[in-house]
Scaffold this motif. Sequence first.
Motif, PDB file in Angstrom:
ATOM      1  N   THR A   8      24.490 -32.682 -46.836  1.00  0.00           N
ATOM      2  CA  THR A   8      25.268 -31.892 -47.787  1.00  0.00           C
ATOM      3  C   THR A   8      26.024 -30.797 -47.061  1.00  0.00           C
ATOM      4  O   THR A   8      27.206 -30.555 -47.324  1.00  0.00           O
ATOM      5  N   ALA A   9      25.312 -30.136 -46.144  1.00  0.00           N
ATOM      6  CA  ALA A   9      25.957 -29.067 -45.382  1.00  0.00           C
ATOM      7  C   ALA A   9      27.171 -29.613 -44.651  1.00  0.00           C
ATOM      8  O   ALA A   9      28.256 -29.037 -44.680  1.00  0.00           O
ATOM      9  N   ALA A  10      26.968 -30.773 -44.030  1.00  0.00           N
ATOM     10  CA  ALA A  10      28.060 -31.378 -43.276  1.00  0.00           C
ATOM     11  C   ALA A  10      29.222 -31.726 -44.210  1.00  0.00           C
ATOM     12  O   ALA A  10      30.382 -31.539 -43.858  1.00  0.00           O
ATOM     13  N   ALA A  11      28.874 -32.198 -45.405  1.00  0.00           N
ATOM     14  CA  ALA A  11      29.923 -32.589 -46.348  1.00  0.00           C
ATOM     15  C   ALA A  11      30.760 -31.378 -46.750  1.00  0.00           C
ATOM     16  O   ALA A  11      31.990 -31.433 -46.775  1.00  0.00           O
ATOM     17  N   ILE A  12      30.049 -30.273 -47.035  1.00  0.00           N
ATOM     18  CA  ILE A  12      30.785 -29.055 -47.402  1.00  0.00           C
ATOM     19  C   ILE A  12      31.693 -28.644 -46.257  1.00  0.00           C
ATOM     20  O   ILE A  12      32.874 -28.349 -46.434  1.00  0.00           O
ATOM     21  N   ALA A  13      31.127 -28.660 -45.060  1.00  0.00           N
ATOM     22  CA  ALA A  13      31.896 -28.253 -43.895  1.00  0.00           C
ATOM     23  C   ALA A  13      33.102 -29.157 -43.699  1.00  0.00           C
ATOM     24  O   ALA A  13      34.208 -28.695 -43.441  1.00  0.00           O
ATOM     25  N   LEU A  14      32.864 -30.463 -43.888  1.00  0.00           N
ATOM     26  CA  LEU A  14      33.957 -31.418 -43.696  1.00  0.00           C
ATOM     27  C   LEU A  14      35.057 -31.207 -44.723  1.00  0.00           C
ATOM     28  O   LEU A  14      36.235 -31.273 -44.395  1.00  0.00           O
ATOM     29  N   ALA A  15      34.636 -30.921 -45.962  1.00  0.00           N
ATOM     30  CA  ALA A  15      35.625 -30.687 -47.011  1.00  0.00           C
ATOM     31  C   ALA A  15      36.498 -29.517 -46.612  1.00  0.00           C
ATOM     32  O   ALA A  15      37.730 -29.569 -46.701  1.00  0.00           O
ATOM     33  N   ALA A  16      35.853 -28.459 -46.131  1.00  0.00           N
ATOM     34  CA  ALA A  16      36.605 -27.274 -45.726  1.00  0.00           C
ATOM     35  C   ALA A  16      37.509 -27.611 -44.543  1.00  0.00           C
ATOM     36  O   ALA A  16      38.666 -27.207 -44.493  1.00  0.00           O
ATOM     37  N   LEU A  17      36.950 -28.392 -43.615  1.00  0.00           N
ATOM     38  CA  LEU A  17      37.728 -28.760 -42.434  1.00  0.00           C
ATOM     39  C   LEU A  17      38.963 -29.544 -42.835  1.00  0.00           C
ATOM     40  O   LEU A  17      40.066 -29.282 -42.380  1.00  0.00           O
TER      41      LEU A  17
ATOM     42  N   ALA B 442      33.598 -27.251 -55.620  1.00  0.00           N
ATOM     43  CA  ALA B 442      32.703 -28.169 -54.918  1.00  0.00           C
ATOM     44  C   ALA B 442      31.570 -27.397 -54.257  1.00  0.00           C
ATOM     45  O   ALA B 442      30.408 -27.821 -54.272  1.00  0.00           O
ATOM     46  N   LEU B 443      31.901 -26.233 -53.712  1.00  0.00           N
ATOM     47  CA  LEU B 443      30.895 -25.412 -53.031  1.00  0.00           C
ATOM     48  C   LEU B 443      29.797 -24.998 -54.005  1.00  0.00           C
ATOM     49  O   LEU B 443      28.603 -25.081 -53.701  1.00  0.00           O
ATOM     50  N   ILE B 444      30.215 -24.526 -55.188  1.00  0.00           N
ATOM     51  CA  ILE B 444      29.231 -24.055 -56.161  1.00  0.00           C
ATOM     52  C   ILE B 444      28.361 -25.216 -56.624  1.00  0.00           C
ATOM     53  O   ILE B 444      27.131 -25.100 -56.698  1.00  0.00           O
ATOM     54  N   LEU B 445      28.998 -26.357 -56.903  1.00  0.00           N
ATOM     55  CA  LEU B 445      28.215 -27.529 -57.310  1.00  0.00           C
ATOM     56  C   LEU B 445      27.227 -27.911 -56.221  1.00  0.00           C
ATOM     57  O   LEU B 445      26.063 -28.221 -56.493  1.00  0.00           O
ATOM     58  N   GLY B 446      27.677 -27.868 -54.971  1.00  0.00           N
ATOM     59  CA  GLY B 446      26.808 -28.201 -53.856  1.00  0.00           C
ATOM     60  C   GLY B 446      25.615 -27.267 -53.791  1.00  0.00           C
ATOM     61  O   GLY B 446      24.465 -27.698 -53.602  1.00  0.00           O
ATOM     62  N   ALA B 447      25.882 -25.968 -53.977  1.00  0.00           N
ATOM     63  CA  ALA B 447      24.805 -24.986 -53.896  1.00  0.00           C
ATOM     64  C   ALA B 447      23.792 -25.194 -55.010  1.00  0.00           C
ATOM     65  O   ALA B 447      22.578 -25.115 -54.797  1.00  0.00           O
ATOM     66  N   VAL B 448      24.298 -25.475 -56.227  1.00  0.00           N
ATOM     67  CA  VAL B 448      23.391 -25.676 -57.354  1.00  0.00           C
ATOM     68  C   VAL B 448      22.572 -26.944 -57.153  1.00  0.00           C
ATOM     69  O   VAL B 448      21.377 -26.995 -57.454  1.00  0.00           O
ATOM     70  N   LEU B 449      23.232 -27.948 -56.576  1.00  0.00           N
ATOM     71  CA  LEU B 449      22.541 -29.201 -56.295  1.00  0.00           C
ATOM     72  C   LEU B 449      21.376 -28.943 -55.341  1.00  0.00           C
ATOM     73  O   LEU B 449      20.254 -29.418 -55.553  1.00  0.00           O
ATOM     74  N   LEU B 450      21.633 -28.169 -54.307  1.00  0.00           N
ATOM     75  CA  LEU B 450      20.582 -27.815 -53.358  1.00  0.00           C
ATOM     76  C   LEU B 450      19.448 -27.090 -54.069  1.00  0.00           C
ATOM     77  O   LEU B 450      18.281 -27.314 -53.797  1.00  0.00           O
ATOM     78  N   ASP B 451      19.841 -26.198 -54.993  1.00  0.00           N
ATOM     79  CA  ASP B 451      18.840 -25.438 -55.734  1.00  0.00           C
ATOM     80  C   ASP B 451      17.937 -26.378 -56.530  1.00  0.00           C
ATOM     81  O   ASP B 451      16.729 -26.209 -56.587  1.00  0.00           O
ATOM     82  N   ARG B 452      18.518 -27.402 -57.133  1.00  0.00           N
ATOM     83  CA  ARG B 452      17.725 -28.358 -57.903  1.00  0.00           C
ATOM     84  C   ARG B 452      16.762 -29.124 -56.992  1.00  0.00           C
ATOM     85  O   ARG B 452      15.680 -29.510 -57.397  1.00  0.00           O
ATOM     86  N   LEU B 453      17.213 -29.378 -55.766  1.00  0.00           N
ATOM     87  CA  LEU B 453      16.390 -30.171 -54.856  1.00  0.00           C
ATOM     88  C   LEU B 453      15.310 -29.339 -54.196  1.00  0.00           C
ATOM     89  O   LEU B 453      14.327 -29.873 -53.700  1.00  0.00           O
ATOM     90  N   GLN B 454      15.466 -28.022 -54.213  1.00  0.00           N
ATOM     91  CA  GLN B 454      14.576 -27.133 -53.476  1.00  0.00           C
ATOM     92  C   GLN B 454      13.089 -27.339 -53.804  1.00  0.00           C
ATOM     93  O   GLN B 454      12.289 -27.445 -52.889  1.00  0.00           O
ATOM     94  N   PRO B 455      12.684 -27.385 -55.070  1.00  0.00           N
ATOM     95  CA  PRO B 455      11.258 -27.538 -55.359  1.00  0.00           C
ATOM     96  C   PRO B 455      10.657 -28.780 -54.727  1.00  0.00           C
ATOM     97  O   PRO B 455       9.548 -28.761 -54.196  1.00  0.00           O
ATOM     98  N   LYS B 456      11.427 -29.865 -54.736  1.00  0.00           N
ATOM     99  CA  LYS B 456      10.936 -31.100 -54.139  1.00  0.00           C
ATOM    100  C   LYS B 456      10.736 -30.922 -52.653  1.00  0.00           C
ATOM    101  O   LYS B 456       9.742 -31.371 -52.083  1.00  0.00           O
ATOM    102  N   ILE B 457      11.698 -30.226 -52.016  1.00  0.00           N
ATOM    103  CA  ILE B 457      11.574 -30.005 -50.582  1.00  0.00           C
ATOM    104  C   ILE B 457      10.348 -29.158 -50.308  1.00  0.00           C
ATOM    105  O   ILE B 457       9.564 -29.450 -49.402  1.00  0.00           O
ATOM    106  N   ALA B 458      10.164 -28.124 -51.141  1.00  0.00           N
ATOM    107  CA  ALA B 458       9.043 -27.217 -50.928  1.00  0.00           C
ATOM    108  C   ALA B 458       7.724 -27.975 -51.045  1.00  0.00           C
ATOM    109  O   ALA B 458       6.828 -27.824 -50.207  1.00  0.00           O
TER     110      ALA B 458
END
Lengths: 323, 474
Positions: A8-17, B442-458
Motif C-alpha cells: 500500500t505504501a508503495a502504491a501511494i508513493a507510486l501514485a504520487a510519483l 486516494a491518500l485518505i482512503l489508503g490511510a483509512v484502509l490501513l486503519d481498518r487492517l490495523q487490528p488484524k495486524i496487531a
Amino acid sequence: MKRLLVGTAAAIALAALGACAGGMDGGESGSVARGTIGFSAMTLKNPFFKIIADSLTAEAERHGFDVVVTDAERDVNRQSQQVDNFLASGVVAIVLNPVDRIAIGPAVRRANEAGVPVFTSDLQAVADGVEIAGHVGTDNYQGGLLAGEAMIEALGEAGGEVLVLHFKQANSCVLRVDGFRHAIGEYNRDRTEGRIEIVAELEGGGLRDEGYRAMADGIQAYPDLAGVFAINDPSALGARTALEQAGRADQVRIVGFDGEIAGREAIRDGKIYADPIQYPDRMGVMTVQNIVRYLDGEDFERVHLIPTELYRQADAEQDPTLD
Amino acid sequence: MPEDVGESAAGRWRRKLLDLLSRNLSVVVLALLCLISSVATWREQNPITSRSGAAVARQVLEACPAPCSVLVVARDTEADRVFARAIEEGLDDSGVRIAGRVFGQPRDVRLELERLAGLDGSLDAIATHRIASDWGPVRSAGARVFSPRSYYWPTFLTPRNLLNVVNQNADIAIIALGMTLVILTAGIDLSVGSLLALAGVIAAVAAQEWFGGAAASPAGLLAAMLLGVAAAALGGLLSGTMVTAFRVPPFVATLGLMMLARGLALILAVGHQRRLVGGGAEGTPEAVRVDATAFAWLGNGAVLGVPNPIVLMLVLFIAAHVLMTRTMFGRYVYAVGGNVEAARLSGVPVTAVLLAVYCLCGAFTGLAGIVDASRFEGGRPNAGELYELQVIAAVVVGGASLAGGRGRIAGTLIGAMIIAVIQNGLNIAGVASYEQKVVFGALILGAVLLDRLQPKIASRRARMTRGSTPTPVQ
C-alpha cells in the motif's frame, strides 16, 4: 499482511510519483529559454479567467517563456501559497488575478523582497506598500456606465424597480456597480415619472448557483421587479434560470457583464438584454507584452484599462464566433 | 502465510525490519515522498550568494584583466546586495575598474548604460547573476557578461522551499494537534475551520475598535489575540457541553457550531465594515484589516530565520506530546477513547475529560486563527473553509483511529507533513489542483484502509510474539 502494508505504501508513493512525473513533463516540454512565468488565476471555474490563462500561456510561449498556471480557487490563502511556491521555484515574473485586493498584500511584499516582479490582470491589488510592476484590466467604471445605459434602454420610458446581483469581495464589481448607479442617477435626475429605482443589492457571488439562489430570493422579496443588473455572466445566467422557474422571465430584463460565450449566446437568444463586454484575451496578451518590456528595460503604461463595449442582440446575430 | 517465525537469523532480522517498517509506516511514507519530490524537482539552480559573487569576480579577473571596466548588476534585494558586495570585494586592488553598479530592475540597467555611454571610456564587462544576465539591456549592452555557473539540485530541498512547506501547513498542523485529542476520544470536531475564522475576525475587530487601531500597543494586540483564542476555546467548550451534558453526537454538535461560528464571523466582519463607512450602507464580507503593523509579526515574522508559525507549531507540538504521554490527563484521554464505560467505572472523570478535550481543540484552533489573521494582516471571515477535512485527513494519515483510543501526537505531526509534502511536491511540479484532489482522496482512503487492517495486524503480531503457529488472517 505486511506485504500488503508495504504494498500500500508503495502504491501511494507510486501514485504520487506518477503525478509528479506527469507534471514534470509538462513543466519541461517547452525549452526554458527565457525562464518561467507563474500565473495564479482567481478561479479557473469561471471561463473568463480560463481565457486569460490560455491567451497568456500562448503569448508567453511565443516569446520563449514557460508558464505555470495555478488556480487560487478564490482563496487568498491558497493564492499566497502559490506565490511562495513560485518564489521558491525561481520564476522570472508572477502574474495574479488578486483574490483579495488587500489580503494578498503580504505575499506580494514577499515577492518584492525577492526581487521578482508581480503583474496583475483583471483585479488590482491595493494593499499598502506593495509594488506592482504592471496592471492590465477592464475599465470597470466605464463598463458600469454602459450597463446603466443598457438598463435604461431595456426598460424604456416605463422605468421600474431594478435589483443588483453584486460580488462585493471583488473591487472590480464594486466599480461596475458604482458606474451603474451613476448612470441610473443621471437618468433619474430630471424625472418624476418613469424613474428607475435600484431597490436592493444582493450577493450573487459571481457564480451561477449563488446568482440563482440570490435571484430566487429577490423575486420573493421584490415582486414588482423590472430589471436585474448582474455583475458578470455566470450570475446573470443563474438569475435567468431563477426567473424562468418563477415564470417571470418575460417581465424582468437582465443586463450582464463579461461577454463570455455562454453570455453572448444568451444575448442572441434574448435571454439577457445586453452585456458590456470585456476582453480577457487582450489582458493575457498585453500582460505578457508588459513582462517582455519590463525585462527589456523599456517603459510601459503601469496601469492599462481596456474600455468595454456594449453588446446587444443585433451584435450577437452577426457574431462569427457563435454558431 | 510466507513468514516463518523464529526459523533462521536472517528470517528474524527480516521480520524485525518489516515490523519496524509497519510500526513507523507514516515515517517511511514521508521519507519516500520527500525522495520523490526531490527527484521530481531536480532543476537548475541559480546561486545568489557571497560565494557565487566571489566566483564571478574570479571569472572576471581571469578573462578580463586590468585595465578592464566592469558594471555590477543586481536586483534591489538583500541577497543580491550580498552577492554584489562579494563581486566588488573580489575585484578590489586588482586594477579592474568598477564603472558603475545597478541595484534594481532591467529599466535601471538601461538607464545606467545610457549614462555610461554619455561618459567616455568603454565598458568591457558586466558582472551579474544568471537571472539578470537574461535581461534585455544586459544582453544587448555589447559587453562580456559574467555570471555564476548554475548547478542542479532539487528545488524541493532548497531551504526556502522546505520552510515554505512547513510554514504553509503550520496552521493545519496546529489544529490537527487539538483534533487528535478529540479523535482519541472517538469524537470529531467539524467546527475548526469556522472557529479559525471567528478567532481571527474577533482578534482583528478587537484590535481595530477596542485597542486603538493603528496606534495599538503590543500589549493591546496581545489582548486582542487572546480574546480571539478565548472565543474559539469557548466554542469548543460549547461543543463539549453538547456532547457530554446532552449526549448529542459530536458530528452533529460540531456541525451546528460550524455554521454558527461561520455566520458570527461574517456578521462581525460585515458589521465592522459598516461602521467603517459610517453606518447606513451595507458592509462587505471583506477581511477586517488591522492597521497596527506589529499585528503581522506572529504570522510573517521569524525567529533565527525560522518563521514564527513554525516555531509556534513546534512549541505546541512539544506541549501536546508531553500532555499526552507524561500526564494523568493523557492517560484519561486514551482511557475514554478506548472504552468509555470501563473508564467511568475505573474512576476516570469522563465528563471533565471530554469538556477539556473539546475546549483544547478550540483553543488550538483559535491560535491557528490568529496566525492566519496575522499572516494576512486582518481577520478573514472566509478563512479556513474546508479546513476541517484537511485537519481530519492529517490526523487519520498520521495513524489515529477514528474509532478512538489509538493514535499519537507525533503521528499527527507526521501526517500533517505528509499532506504538506505531497501538496508542495505537486505544486512545484506544476500539477493542476484537480489532479491534486484525486491524489489526496486516494491518500485518505489508503490511510483509512490501513486503519481498518490495523487490528488484524496487531493480533497477528501478538500471536507471533507468543510463538504460536500463525494462522492465516483474512
